[in-house]
Design an enzyme around this catalytic site. Structure first.
Site, PDB file in Angstrom:
ATOM      1  N   GLU A   1      40.189  37.010  27.348  1.00  0.00           N
ATOM      2  CA  GLU A   1      39.164  36.859  28.396  1.00  0.00           C
ATOM      3  C   GLU A   1      37.910  37.671  28.047  1.00  0.00           C
ATOM      4  O   GLU A   1      37.345  38.389  28.881  1.00  0.00           O
ATOM      5  CB  GLU A   1      39.719  37.312  29.755  1.00  0.00           C
ATOM      6  CG  GLU A   1      41.063  36.669  30.094  1.00  0.00           C
ATOM      7  CD  GLU A   1      41.584  36.989  31.467  1.00  0.00           C
ATOM      8  OE1 GLU A   1      41.731  36.057  32.260  1.00  0.00           O
ATOM      9  OE2 GLU A   1      41.839  38.178  31.757  1.00  0.00           O
TER      10      GLU A   1
ATOM     11  N   CYS B   1      42.918  36.137  40.939  1.00  0.00           N
ATOM     12  CA  CYS B   1      41.930  37.183  41.204  1.00  0.00           C
ATOM     13  C   CYS B   1      40.618  36.618  41.744  1.00  0.00           C
ATOM     14  O   CYS B   1      39.928  37.270  42.519  1.00  0.00           O
ATOM     15  CB  CYS B   1      41.658  37.965  39.929  1.00  0.00           C
ATOM     16  SG  CYS B   1      41.386  36.929  38.463  1.00  0.00           S
TER      17      CYS B   1
END
Ligand SMILES: [Zn+2]
Length: 649
Positions: free
Chosen positions: A324, A417
Site C-alpha cells: 500500500e 478502514c
C-alpha cells in the site's frame, strides 16, 4: 472588526478548558501554538444542503453513519469487545485493529451530533461507551485483540499490533464526543488508556513507537483538549524515537513501518502511504504546539516530495498495491493506482495542519483537489458503498477482487478502514471551509453556506464547483478587517466586485485576494472565477500517461466511462487537445449538473497481435461522440471501464 472579535470566533484559546461551551473542531491549536491561522468555532460554518459539500455532509448523516454502525455489529467489531466481558461467545473476527473502526464511527457520531444534533445514535453511543469501559483493564489498557488473544504481549509487538494506533482513534473519538456532542464518558476511557501510555511509554519508560503512526496526532489533540502537557510530551517523544530502529522490521521492512530514518532526515515520501501521511499530520501537530522549526522544515520537504513527484491528478496517493505504498518519483500508473481512500483522507488532514501552520493556500488547494476527486469518488451515490482503492483507469476485463480493488464499490471490506474514515471527515467537513486570524477571515473552500465569525456573517451563494460565480453577502457592524478569498491555482482569471465596484483582484504570494476595508452594514462581494475546460498533461517523466490528456474543469477531474459510449470502447478514444469537449447538459441520474461533451477520434487498431514493427502513429478509424463525467461519479452504473487519462491524437 477588531482583532479580538475575530479571536472570539476561534475555537483556539478555549480548547484547554474541559467542558468549555466553545465548540472546537477536529484540530484546534492552542492559543500559544505556532499556528498563523486559527480554526473557527465548530458551529461557525453551516453548509447549504443544496451545495456539493453540504450534500455530501447530509448524505453522511442520512446514510453512511448508520451504515457503518450496522457493520460494526455484523462484522464483529463490537462482539470482539463483548468477548472480553463475557457478553459474546463469538470468536474474534476481523483484523487486530478492528477496534479502530468502532472509534472512527464514534468520532463521526460525535462531530455529527455537534453539527446537527442526535439522529438516534445516543443509545448506541451509551451502550458502546459502557461496553468499552467494562472491557477496559483497571490500569486503563484497552485493546480487544490483545486482551482477548494475546494478553501477555502488551506493547511487545508494536511493529504489528496497532495498539497505539487504536488508542489514537479512541482519543480522537473521545475528543469529538467531548467537544461537539458534550459528553465526557468516552473521554474518561480514553484518558485512562492515554495515561497508561504516558506512564509506561513516556519519559523514563519503555522506548516505543507504533508500526502504524496515528497516535501522535491524537495525543497532541488530547493535550489541546485537556491542557495536560504529558500527552504532548509523549507525542513529541514518539516523533523523536521514529527512525531509530526500535521496531523489528520483519518482512515488510522499515519503510512500511515509517521507521527507516529519523523524521528530520526524511525528504522523500516512501513506504506505506497512510502511515506516512498520518505520521506527517502528527509531526505537524507537534510543530504547531512546540514551535520546533526543524519539524516544519522537514514537513515542507516531505510535502514537496509528495506533491511534486508522487500525487495522482485526483489528489490520491500510493501507486503500489504491494505494501500500500508510495512508488518511485513519477511512478503513477493510472490503472495500477492503489490510491487508498484513507491516504486521501490523511493527506487532507495533514494539509489542514500545514495551512494552519503557514497560511499558505497551496495546502488548501490540495485539500480541495483530494476532496472533490479522490475522497468524493470513494463513496457511491447511495452513501452505502465505498472504494478502498481508487484507480484512474479501469480496464475492460478488470478483476481486482483479490486486492481490495474491485470494479464496483463494496458495502464493506475485510479491512474496512476507509468507510468510517470518510464518515468522520464528512461529519466535520464544514470546519475546513474558513479560518480566522488577527486580520480577518479567510475563505479556503468556496462553497454554498454561511460563515459566522465574530460579528460578521458571510452568506455564500454559489453553484461551485459547477460554476465559478460566488456571491457573498457580508453583514456586520462597522469595522476594518480583511476578507481573504483563496483563488484556486487552476483559475487564470478572477474578478471581484464589492457592491458593484470592481476591486483589485491581484492574487498574493499565498494564493489569496485580500479585501481589506471598512466593512459595515450589508455588502455584496461577487467573485467570478474563469472556469474553462482544461486539458491537463502530466510531467513527461510520468511514463504511464505520456501522450495522454486529462479533462478538468474547476477543481473537478473528469473521466470517460463506458456507460456513455455504447459500442465504442473507451480505451480506443483519443482526445483532440485543440478541440476538447465543452460543458454540456446535466446528468440528473448521476447528480451531475455539468457534463463535458464533444467528439473523440477512435483508434483504428483492433485486437490481435500484441506487438509489431513500428509503423508510425496508430491511424484513426472513426470519430465518435465523447461524454465525460466527474471522476467522483464513476462506477455508479454498474462495473464498466473508465479512464481519466485519454490518449491524445
Ligand atoms: Zn482505508
Amino acid at each position: 472588526m477588531r482583532a479580538t472579535d475575530v479571536d472570539d470566533a476561534h475555537g483556539r484559546g478555549s480548547a484547554n478548558i474541559e467542558g468549555s461551551p466553545v465548540v472546537c473542531g477536529p484540530a484546534a491549536p492552542t492559543a500559544s501554538s505556532a499556528a498563523v491561522l486559527g480554526p473557527l468555532r465548530f458551529d461557525a460554518v453551516r453548509l447549504a444542503d443544496g451545495g456539493q459539500l453540504g450534500a455530501w455532509q447530509a448524505l453522511n448523516r442520512a446514510a453512511t453513519i448508520d451504515h457503518c454502525v450496522a457493520h460494526l455489529e455484523s462484522s464483529g467489531n463490537l462482539d470482539n469487545v463483548r468477548r472480553l466481558v463475557g457478553a459474546s461467545t463469538e470468536d474474534y473476527r476481523g483484523y487486530w485493529f478492528a477496534d479502530s473502526d468502532v472509534y472512527k464511527v464514534l468520532e463521526a457520531i460525535g462531530w455529527e451530533t455537534g453539527r446537527a444534533g442526535d439522529a438516534g445514535w445516543d443509545g448506541f453511543v451509551s451502550a458502546t461507551v459502557w461496553l468499552l469501559r467494562s472491557a477496559q483493564e483497571s490500569d486503563g489498557y484497552l485493546n480487544s485483540w490483545m486482551q482477548g488473544l494475546h494478553p501477555e504481549r502488551r506493547w511487545a509487538a508494536l511493529e504489528h499490533s496497532h495498539e497505539l494506533y487504536c488508542l489514537g482513534h479512541l482519543v480522537q473519538a473521545a475528543v469529538a464526543m467531548s467537544r461537539a456532542a458534550g459528553r465526557d464518558d468516552l473521554l474518561t476511557v480514553a484518558r485512562d488508556f492515554a495515561d497508561l501510555a504516558v506512564r509506561e511509554l513516556g519519559e523514563g519508560g519503555i522506548e516505543a513507537i507504533d508500526g502504524h503512526p496515528e497516535v501522535e496526532t491524537a495525543l497532541v489533540e488530547l493535550y489541546r483538549h485537556t491542557g495536560e502537557r504529558a500527552y504532548l510530551a509523549l507525542a513529541a517523544r514518539m516523533v523523536e524515537l521514529r527512525g531509530r530502529g526500535l521496531l523489528p522490521h520483519g518482512r515488510f521492512g522499515a519503510q512500511y513501518l515509517q521507521d527507516h530514518a529519523p523524521v528530520r532526515e526524511v525528504t522523500e515520501a516512501i513506504g506505506h502511504a497512510v502511515r506516512q501521511l498520518y505520521l506527517a499530520a502528527g509531526v505537524t501537530d507537534v510543530y504547531l504546539e512546540t514551535g520546533d522549526e526543524t519539524l516544519l522544515a522537514s514537513m515542507e520537504a516531505l510535502w514537496r516530495s509528495v506533491y511534486e513527484e508522487k500525487t495522482y491528478i485526483t489528489g490520491a496517493h500510493g501507486s503500489r498495491h504491494r505494501d500500500e505504498a508510495f512508488g518511485d518519483p513519477y511512478e503513477l500508473p493510472p490503472d495500477r493506482a492503489y490510491a487508498e481512500t484513507c491516504a486521501a483522507v490523511a493527506s487532507f488532514m495533514w494539509n489542514w495542519r500545514l495551512l494552519l501552520a503557514t497560511g499558505h493556500g497551496r495546502y488548501a488547494e490540495e485539500m480541495e483537489r483530494a476532496l472533490y476527486n479522490a475522497i468524493a469518488a470513494s463513496t457511491a451515490l447511495d452513501g452505502r458503498h465505498f472504494f478502498y482503492s481508487n484507480p484512474l483507469h479501469l480496464r475492460a476485463g478488470h478483476d481486482g477482487s483479490n486486492e481490495d480493488a474491485p470494479s464496483e464499490r463494496l458495502s464493506w471490506y475485510g479491512c474496512s478502514c476507509c468507510p468510517p474514515n470518510l464518515a468522520r471527515l464528512m461529519a466535520s467537513l464544514h470546519h475546513y471551509v474558513a479560518t480566522g486570524d488577527e486580520h480577518g477571515i479567510q475563505l479556503h473552500l468556496l462553497t454554498a453556506g454561511r460563515v459566522a465569525a465574530g460579528p460578521a456573517t458571510l452568506d455564500v451563494a454559489t453553484d461551485y464547483p459547477w460554476d465559478g460565480r460566488v456571491e457573498i453577502a457580508v453583514e456586520g457592524p462597522a469595522a476594518e478587517w480583511e476578507l481573504a478569498l483563496r483563488i484556486p491555482a487552476w483559475c487564470a482569471r478572477a474578478t471581484v466586485t464589492i457592491d458593484g465596484q470592481a476591486q483589485d483582484a491581484a492574487v498574493d504570494d499565498r494564493g489569496y485576494v485580500r479585501l481589506r476595508r471598512a466593512w459595515g452594514g450589508s455588502s455584496r462581494v461577487v467573485l467570478e472565477l474563469d472556469m474553462p475546460v482544461r486539458v491537463i498533461a502530466a510531467h513527461p517523466r510520468v511514463d504511464a500517461v505520456r501522450g495522454c490528456g486529462a479533462l478538468a474543469r474547476g477543481p473537478l477531474v473528469y473521466c470517460v466511462e463506458q456507460a456513455d459510449h455504447g459500442d465504442v470502447a473507451v480505451e480506443d478514444l483519443r482526445l483532440d487537445p485543440d478541440d476538447p469537449p465543452q460543458p454540456g447538459e446535466a446528468d440528473a441520474a448521476l447528480g451531475v449538473p455539468v457534463t463535458l461533451v464533444g467528439k473523440a477520434a477512435v483508434d483504428g487498431s483492433s485486437p490481435g497481435a500484441l506487438y509489431g514493427d513500428y509503423a508510425g502513429p496508430v491511424p484513426v478509424s472513426d470519430v465518435a461522440p465523447l461524454k465525460a463525467i466527474p471522476y467522483f461519479r464513476w462506477a455508479n452504473r454498474g462495473p464498466n471501464p473508465m479512464r481519466v487519462w485519454i490518449p491524445m491524437r
